[in-house]
Design an enzyme around this catalytic site. Structure first.
Site, short mmCIF file in Angstrom:
data_model
loop_
_atom_site.label_atom_id
_atom_site.label_comp_id
_atom_site.label_asym_id
_atom_site.label_seq_id
_atom_site.Cartn_x
_atom_site.Cartn_y
_atom_site.Cartn_z
CG ASN A 175 3.17 -0.15 2.82
OD1 ASN A 175 2.65 -1.13 2.30
ND2 ASN A 175 4.38 0.24 2.51
N GLY A 176 1.83 -2.57 5.06
CA GLY A 176 2.54 -3.72 5.64
C GLY A 176 1.57 -4.81 6.04
CB CYS A 179 -0.87 0.04 1.26
SG CYS A 179 -1.99 -1.35 1.41
CE1 TYR A 234 6.12 -4.73 -11.17
CE2 TYR A 234 5.30 -5.07 -8.95
CZ TYR A 234 5.06 -4.84 -10.28
OH TYR A 234 3.78 -4.71 -10.73
N GLY A 256 -0.92 0.86 -4.87
CA GLY A 256 -2.24 0.32 -4.56
C GLY A 256 -3.31 0.97 -5.39
#
Ligand code: SF4
Length: 464
Positions: A104-105, A2, A245, A29
């Site tokens: 985020n995670g 995210c 990436y 996201g």
């Protein structure tokens, strides 16, 4: 994966800047987006919606929202389903005041925490692991929200980068292992926190520094105050796949340019696996392009943008009908027949997950009557799932878990296929090997486990 973004200003209205910051983090996201702020009545407000930032949120409404601090989130679900209920920021007005959290995670002890909290009467509104942090905070009504947050974070395990909005100020926190990146930016007296530094340039802000693993930063009228989480980790464990990436090439993480590291991965790949007598180098756009440029540079072959990406295709525009499913990757990527006809080419991509895209692109290039086709992958084979916030399939669905290079070349239909070695990837990133997570490549999970063991007596210290 995210994206999170937060802004604080002593003088400017910042809600629209959060919208713009989220737009720069859209690659992290695309399922939902949200913005939260605290109003003059001490209530937390939020706008959330499904889809891309411009679909989920109204820029004009945010431009007219007179707030000097706000946070936002773009979501790609890894824990909890893809539904509006799980969109973030997650907000509450509890006994000690308003609170909004964007995360985020992935919390690896969420099930355990949820069970403990529900036994104490907590009612969860979502299936998102982030709600456990909010519930832990709200279950400490005698403490100030900031103190309660610090204690809550001592109980959670796994990967998290958070931006949190409290009356005490804008808070940014990164887990002690530093799995995901989190950066601090500044423009004049305004401060910004973002998953990636690419979000700062859009606002004319500069990267100040990374938020350190295990650091909690409080930003308010007193400036930036740094705190340490009460739990320590023996080492840093930054996700190496961010460089391969996830992150945008124009971001800088831990002082390393993502563009530079990706180009170096391509160079090292070319040095290991040569030119194969090919006529040119091409990429799977956009994710393989920077590495392909490095490959072309090191091999002395020209780079040609011989595979074209339709930038305007997304799930928003094209419904997944049977016809579309049949067309598959052709909807997004297409080779230029005149460039491949009777030529030998090297095609570079950043990684192979299921192998579906690689197989389809190779078969399309074959239809162009290429003389030969050599696939080069600018990361090591992905053989193991990620438990730290990335939605990778289980080992059974990871193509490289079942195939060596020759098998994979045969499976996707290439004349040859080679990966960058793990050592080559780490050298290209340029950070100490023991500070990087490479678990999806080598199966070496943190502390040898697939999750973090939680100490006995979980949460006992905070419910007093
Ligand atoms: S397992 Fe792979 S994707 Fe997950 S955090 Fe580690 S390096 Fe990143």
């Amino acid at each position: 994966m995210c994206g999170v973004f937060g802004a604080y200003s002593p003088s400017d209205f910042v809600a629209e800047e959060v919208y713009l910051g989220l737009s720069a983090l859209q690659h992290r996201g695309q399922e939902s987006a949200g913005v939260a702020w605290i109003d003059n009545n001490r209530r937390v407000n939020t706008i959330k919606g499904m889809g891309l930032v411009h679909e989920a949120l109204s820029q004009s409404v945010l431009a007219e929202t007179p707030v000097r601090s706000a946070i936002g989130h773009v979501r790609y679900s890894t824990a909890g389903g893809s539904m509006l209920q799980n969109a973030q920021p997650i907000c509450a007005n509890y006994a000690q005041g308003p609170v909004a959290i964007a995360h985020n995670g992935n919390l690896t002890n969420f099930d355990e925490l949820r069970g403990i909290l529900e036994n104490r009467g907590a009612i969860f509104q979502s299936t998102s692991d982030t709600e456990a942090i909010l519930q832990l905070l709200a279950h400490q009504p005698k403490r100030s929200p900031f103190e309660a947050l610090l204690r809550a974070l001592a109980e959670v395990r796994g990967a998290y980068c958070l931006v949190v909005l409290l009356e005490e100020g804008l808070v940014a926190a990164r887990d002690p292992w530093g799995f995901r990146p989190l950066s601090l930016g500044k423009r004049g007296d305004n401060y910004y926190v973002a998953s990636e530094s690419c979000a700062f340039s859009l606002l004319g802000a500069s990267l100040v520094r990374d938020i350190a693993p295990g650091e909690v930063v409080l930003i308010n009228g007193n400036g930036v105050t740094s705190y340490s989480l009460p739990i320590k980790s023996p080492k840093k464990w930054l996700c190496s796949f961010e460089y391969v990436y996830f992150a945008r090439p124009d971001s800088v993480i831990e002082g390393r340019s993502v563009y530079g590291t990706r180009q170096e991965m391509g160079r090292k790949l070319a040095m290991s696996w040569g030119a194969s007598g090919a006529d040119f180098v091409a990429s799977f756009p956009d994710s393989g392009t920077t590495a392909a440029l490095g490959y072309a540079q090191a091999s002395g072959m020209p780079f040609k943008a011989a595979v074209v990406r339709n930038r305007y295709v997304g799930r928003t525009f094209i419904q997944p009908t049977q016809k579309v499913r049949e067309l598959g990757v052709r909807i997004k990527l297409n080779p230029c027949p005149e460039l491949f006809r009777d030529r030998s080419a090297v095609l570079v991509d950043d990684s192979i997950v299921r192998g579906t895209t690689a197989g389809l692109v190779v078969s399309m290039v074959r239809e162009c009557k290429a003389r030969s086709l050599h696939l080069r992958i600018s990361s090591p084979p992905i053989k193991y799932p990620c438990f730290y916030g990335i939605d990778t399939p289980s080992s059974g669905d990871l193509a490289a878990a079942k195939c060596d290079e020759d098998d994979m070349a045969r499976t996707v239909g290439a004349d040859s296929l080679h990966y960058l070695s793990k050592e080559g990837m780490i050298e290209a990133i340029g950070l100490p090997p023991d500070s990087l997570c490479t678990a999806c490549f080598d199966g070496e999970y943190l502390e040898g486990a697939k999750s973090f063991n939680h100490p006995p007596g979980c949460c006992g210290g905070i419910f007093d």
